[in-house]
Design an enzyme around this catalytic site. Sequence first.
Site, PDB file in Angstrom:
ATOM      1  N   GLU A  39       0.732  -1.105  -0.093  1.00 48.69           N
ATOM      2  CA  GLU A  39      -0.109   0.242  -0.046  1.00 48.69           C
ATOM      3  C   GLU A  39       1.283   1.236  -0.066  1.00 48.69           C
ATOM      4  OE1 GLU A  39      -2.462  -0.597   3.411  1.00 48.69           O
ATOM      5  OE2 GLU A  39      -3.790  -1.247   2.332  1.00 48.69           O
TER       6      GLU A  39
ATOM      7  N   GLU B 199      -5.650  -7.769  -0.255  1.00 51.02           N
ATOM      8  CA  GLU B 199      -6.835  -7.928   1.064  1.00 51.02           C
ATOM      9  C   GLU B 199      -8.182  -7.701   1.069  1.00 51.02           C
ATOM     10  OE1 GLU B 199      -5.021  -5.304   4.101  1.00 51.02           O
ATOM     11  OE2 GLU B 199      -3.071  -6.213   3.432  1.00 51.02           O
TER      12      GLU B 199
END
Length: 483
Positions: A124, A269
């Site tokens: 991220e 995720e």
Amino acid sequence: MGGAAIVPTVWAAVITVAAMAAGVAEGGVGVNWGTLASHPLKPSIVVNLLKDNGIKKVKLFDSDTWTVSSLAGSKIETVIGIPNDRLKKFAESYNEAKNWVKDNVTVHMYDGGIDIRYVSVGNEAFLTAYNGSFVNVTFPAMQNVQKALDEAGHGKKIKVTTALNADVYEAKSNLPSDGQFRPDIYSIIKEIVRFLDRHDAPFMVNIYPFLSLYQNPNFPIDYAFFGGSGQSNDDNGKSYTNVFDANYDTLIWSLKKIGFPNLKIVIGEVGWPTDANVFANVTLAKRFYDGLFEKLASGEGTPMRPKESFEVYLFGLLDENAKSVLPGFFERHWGIFQFDGKPKFPMDLSGKGNDKMLVAAKGVQYMERKWCVLRQTLKNLDPTAREVDYACSYSDCTALTAGGSCSQLDRRGRISYAFNIYFQMQDQNVEACVFGGTAEIVTKNATIGNCLFPIQIVSAGERLKAAAVAMVGLVLSLFVLGL
Ligand SMILES: *[C@@H]1O[C@H](CO)[C@@H](O)[C@H](O)[C@H]1NC(C)=O
Ligand SMILES: *[C@@H]1O[C@H](CO)[C@@H](O)[C@H](O)[C@H]1NC(C)=O
Ligand SMILES: *[C@@H]1O[C@H](CO)[C@@H](O)[C@H](O)[C@H]1NC(C)=O
Ligand SMILES: *[C@@H]1O[C@H](CO)[C@@H](O)[C@H](O)[C@H]1NC(C)=O
Ligand SMILES: *[C@@H]1O[C@H](CO)[C@@H](O)[C@H](O)[C@H]1NC(C)=O
């Protein structure tokens, strides 16, 4: 097996069709195995937990040798990661990437070793919260790691990607067809996507319907879940009944607009937390997962990719009591298992709806049956405020926050909770149950209703103790207000 006959073409065709019709990629759902816990489970116990539950894919956030080695011979497909704080080095130095591949990839590539599929270079890294710190280094780091993998002869099998947060794309109107990559990273993402396409590597993205709900007070709750019971959004004749599909298709549109509508996507995720927020509980988590697994099994993709065969990694496997709570107090409660490998609620990973408790971790060693609580005979609670403050600063009081499983406790109960959680995280050291004489050790289960007073497990390693200690003052100040 050596003697496998040549598969007749007609069968080959049938098999291909069958595989395509299944909504979840071959091998079923994967899980994210994070280790930011004060008392992580032994890697070998975790690997058995995966095997016992038929989980064949796992994603790690680093390449810790102890963890990765424990997967040897398991045949579990593995994603390993390079943390953001190393991206700069990897971007600036090919040697750094080369040494990493040698030490952390090549070493596992023997017969019966580790089945590494992807390397996520950064995690991220383009989150707006990072203020662009990793924007310029992520892509060069990816290139160097790819080059090092190629040179070591692993490039065909192991693909370089980077797990991205879903906020790398946006849609002003909330319609997927308006989707486009964020302007501040547009040109970088374009280069990354071209690179992924050229190497036959997937775009890895984390999609969180929970966060949509958490971040927007007006978000229609049913739209966070599957099943189409809530509103539906029309996008030029395509109907959206849940935010997961809408989000996925926003990505497809964003890719389409830069010329790569068919790039393979992996959901790095997806999941739902179970504590420390009004929307984070076992009931809602079960609803989300039931819907997700049913969707994956149904063979239905999204309106933009109706036949999509999803590759999905759940977040996460275990609760992690040392994660940063900056995203929210729920951050430490994403596990489908508790910190000790006990399942939280019934589910059926295959999506057939035969919900039952997953198999718990075996061979977990607990500390003694001892709890630290507020001294029962203590009348004046005023002196405990400072003590609770301290206990919560160096442990994990997130269950006490609004909406949490322990938020309903009375003042005495809350103090006891804080004392116990600190005591457990300090390995039940008797000196960790003094608190100026306001605490005492008991042997009767101190759990109150749904608020679990845990007994900590015997730690697998000391290495993360420091991380656990470097935690939030945030939790405590909020929490102290509640006292
Ligand atoms: C291999 O990975 C581990 C864990 O992520 C890291 O500590 C180590 O520095 C890596 N080795 C190299 C040569 O980068
Ligand atoms: C990003 O900027 C904000 C505001 O300037 C600051 O508070 C924050 O610490 C910065 N974060 C990082 C990771 O640099
Ligand atoms: C990234 O590169 C751009 C263009 O060269 C530059 O303007 C920007 O300051 C750089 N950002 C960082 C964080 O180094
Ligand atoms: C879970 O959260 C929802 C939404 O806040 C709430 O309506 C429900 O009662 C909660 N369930 C439990 C068991 O706490
Ligand atoms: C304490 O009681 C709770 C609730 O019944 C239970 O879940 C937990 O396992 C018990 N703890 C121990 C160590 O027996």
